[in-house]
Motif scaffolding. Structure first.
Motif, PDB file in Angstrom:
ATOM      1  N   LEU A 134      37.490  26.278  38.737  1.00 34.18           N
ATOM      2  CA  LEU A 134      38.048  26.625  40.051  1.00 34.18           C
ATOM      3  C   LEU A 134      38.844  27.919  39.984  1.00 34.18           C
ATOM      4  N   LEU A 135      39.686  28.036  38.950  1.00 38.38           N
ATOM      5  CA  LEU A 135      40.511  29.242  38.813  1.00 38.38           C
ATOM      6  C   LEU A 135      39.656  30.486  38.578  1.00 38.38           C
ATOM      7  N   ALA A 136      38.650  30.367  37.717  1.00 42.99           N
ATOM      8  CA  ALA A 136      37.765  31.507  37.461  1.00 42.99           C
ATOM      9  C   ALA A 136      37.014  31.909  38.724  1.00 42.99           C
ATOM     10  N   ALA A 161      38.518  36.522  44.798  1.00 47.39           N
ATOM     11  CA  ALA A 161      39.679  37.304  45.240  1.00 47.39           C
ATOM     12  C   ALA A 161      39.533  38.768  44.826  1.00 47.39           C
ATOM     13  N   ALA A 162      39.075  39.012  43.606  1.00 46.31           N
ATOM     14  CA  ALA A 162      38.900  40.392  43.132  1.00 46.31           C
ATOM     15  C   ALA A 162      37.837  41.121  43.940  1.00 46.31           C
ATOM     16  N   VAL A 190      44.022  38.486  38.281  1.00 43.86           N
ATOM     17  CA  VAL A 190      44.432  38.643  36.881  1.00 43.86           C
ATOM     18  C   VAL A 190      44.923  37.311  36.326  1.00 43.86           C
ATOM     19  N   LEU A 191      45.808  36.648  37.073  1.00 49.60           N
ATOM     20  CA  LEU A 191      46.380  35.376  36.611  1.00 49.60           C
ATOM     21  C   LEU A 191      45.339  34.261  36.607  1.00 49.60           C
ATOM     22  N   ALA A 192      44.569  34.161  37.684  1.00 53.96           N
ATOM     23  CA  ALA A 192      43.596  33.076  37.800  1.00 53.96           C
ATOM     24  C   ALA A 192      42.522  33.162  36.725  1.00 53.96           C
ATOM     25  N   ILE A 193      41.975  34.358  36.525  1.00 53.72           N
ATOM     26  CA  ILE A 193      40.916  34.512  35.527  1.00 53.72           C
ATOM     27  C   ILE A 193      41.463  34.302  34.122  1.00 53.72           C
ATOM     28  N   MET A 194      42.702  34.778  33.880  1.00 55.76           N
ATOM     29  CA  MET A 194      43.296  34.630  32.554  1.00 55.76           C
ATOM     30  C   MET A 194      43.486  33.150  32.195  1.00 55.76           C
ATOM     31  N   VAL A 195      44.023  32.381  33.142  1.00 62.26           N
ATOM     32  CA  VAL A 195      44.216  30.949  32.895  1.00 62.26           C
ATOM     33  C   VAL A 195      42.863  30.245  32.826  1.00 62.26           C
ATOM     34  N   GLY A 196      41.929  30.668  33.673  1.00 65.69           N
ATOM     35  CA  GLY A 196      40.601  30.064  33.660  1.00 65.69           C
ATOM     36  C   GLY A 196      39.898  30.264  32.334  1.00 65.69           C
ATOM     37  N   LEU A 242      31.731  31.018  29.813  1.00 66.60           N
ATOM     38  CA  LEU A 242      31.542  30.284  31.060  1.00 66.60           C
ATOM     39  C   LEU A 242      32.289  30.966  32.200  1.00 66.60           C
ATOM     40  N   ALA A 243      33.469  31.510  31.908  1.00 63.85           N
ATOM     41  CA  ALA A 243      34.231  32.232  32.942  1.00 63.85           C
ATOM     42  C   ALA A 243      33.458  33.448  33.425  1.00 63.85           C
ATOM     43  N   ALA A 244      32.790  34.145  32.498  1.00 60.28           N
ATOM     44  CA  ALA A 244      31.995  35.309  32.872  1.00 60.28           C
ATOM     45  C   ALA A 244      30.835  34.912  33.776  1.00 60.28           C
ATOM     46  N   GLN A 245      30.248  33.755  33.528  1.00 62.20           N
ATOM     47  CA  GLN A 245      29.139  33.297  34.354  1.00 62.20           C
ATOM     48  C   GLN A 245      29.631  32.869  35.742  1.00 62.20           C
ATOM     49  N   VAL A 246      30.819  32.266  35.802  1.00 61.42           N
ATOM     50  CA  VAL A 246      31.399  31.905  37.099  1.00 61.42           C
ATOM     51  C   VAL A 246      31.717  33.161  37.910  1.00 61.42           C
TER      52      VAL A 246
END
Length: 317
Positions: free
Chosen positions: A29-31, A37-38, A253-259, A267-271
């Motif tokens: 969800l965060l990612a 957002a970006a 920045v914060l969401a992706i970092m925590v994700g 997996l974050a890159a794919q999201v």
């Protein structure tokens, strides 16, 4: 590290304990929130241009708003960390210049000429540019998957570019060149930050590099224009910049970092594939930008190419 592709995320989640499942879903969800957002940044910048704003002013407003948040992030990350060495200080300055100042400035300039959709697709080439930089600098021999990923990605951008160049040829060429320069500058940052992240830490490096970029962007404006000009824009420019500086700059920045911390970088890159798709939706909805068949096919190819790059990197770790 290796990670499951998005279509298998549900299977992975169902096989995990409740606490681990919750972390996985929260990370996804965060990612996703960070990517969406970006992607809104380009649309907000295009809307602000319609109210007479310029690239230098918009960038300064964005960084003025984001600056306090990055200072807070840097202070939090440095509370128990060792002081930076002299070499790392110079590294942060160079990475901040390349990754967050120069790339942003070229991107904002390019958005004066091209559609938000084409801008997002060109920026999405950054992972493939990192691969190219690694091949040249480290003199590595490319794998078949890397070659396939590069060919697919750049074919996709060429198709989207061909669609837009029919609408306004010269402006499309200028804008695409500027945004590609921004993507290359950010790729240099990604490539150069590899070792620095291990020594400095992801949060601290991101915060410090962003602070450097904030100072450079604000300083550039003060050198080129009087301070009073910053407060002479139409009212919509300021609330658009407020959203841009918070929801489209600090939040991602914060969401992706925590994700990434919760689900892994692969997996974050794919999201993050949600980014270009959401840009297309927003640009068609809010900017009334045309969306042609070739542009749609180009988008799919760029996403497929980046997915191949991510899969190839995942197999290495």
């Amino acid at each position: 590290m290796s990670a499951s592709p998005p279509h298998e995320a549900a299977k992975v989640a169902s096989s995990l304990p409740t606490s681990s499942r919750r972390l996985l879903l929260n990370g996804l969800l965060l990612a996703g929130i960070g990517a969406i957002a970006a992607s809104g940044k380009a649309v907000l910048v295009k809307l602000a241009y319609r109210h007479g704003a310029d690239a230098t002013g918009l960038l300064a407003l964005r960084m003025l708003i984001a600056f306090p948040f990055f200072i807070a992030m840097g202070m939090w990350a440095a509370r128990r960390a060792q002081p930076l060495s002299r070499a790392d200080k110079w590294g942060v300055l160079l990475l901040g210049f390349s990754g967050y100042y120069l790339s942003s400035y070229l991107d904002f300039l390019g958005l004066q000429y091209i559609s938000a959709t084409l801008e997002r697709l060109i920026l999405y080439l950054s992972p493939t540019l990192v691969v190219l930089i690694a091949l040249v600098v480290l003199k590595q021999k490319p794998t078949r998957m890397q070659v396939a990923a590069l060919l697919v990605s750049y074919l996709g951008v060429l198709l989207a570019f061909g669609h837009d160049i029919q609408l306004d040829g010269q402006r499309t060429v200028i804008g695409s060149a500027l945004v590609f320069g921004g993507a290359l500058s950010y790729a240099v940052y990604l490539f150069g930050s590899g070792q620095a992240v291990l020594r400095i830490g992801a949060v601290r490096l991101t915060a410090y590099a962003s602070m450097v970029a904030c100072v450079l962007c604000i300083g550039q404006y003060l050198l080129l224009q009087p301070v009073s000009a910053l407060w002479s824009y139409a009212p919509p420019v300021y609330w658009l910049s407020l959203v841009n500086g918070t929801l489209c700059t600090v939040l991602p920045v914060l969401a992706i970092m925590v994700g990434v911390k919760r689900i892994g970088s692969s997996l974050a890159a794919q999201v993050s594939m949600l980014g270009p798709v959401s840009t297309i939706v927003l640009s068609v909805w809010l900017l009334d930008e045309p969306m042609g068949l070739w542009q749609g096919i180009g988008t799919v190819l760029v996403l497929a190419g980046v997915l191949l790059v991510g899969s190839g990197l995942a197999k290495k770790h």
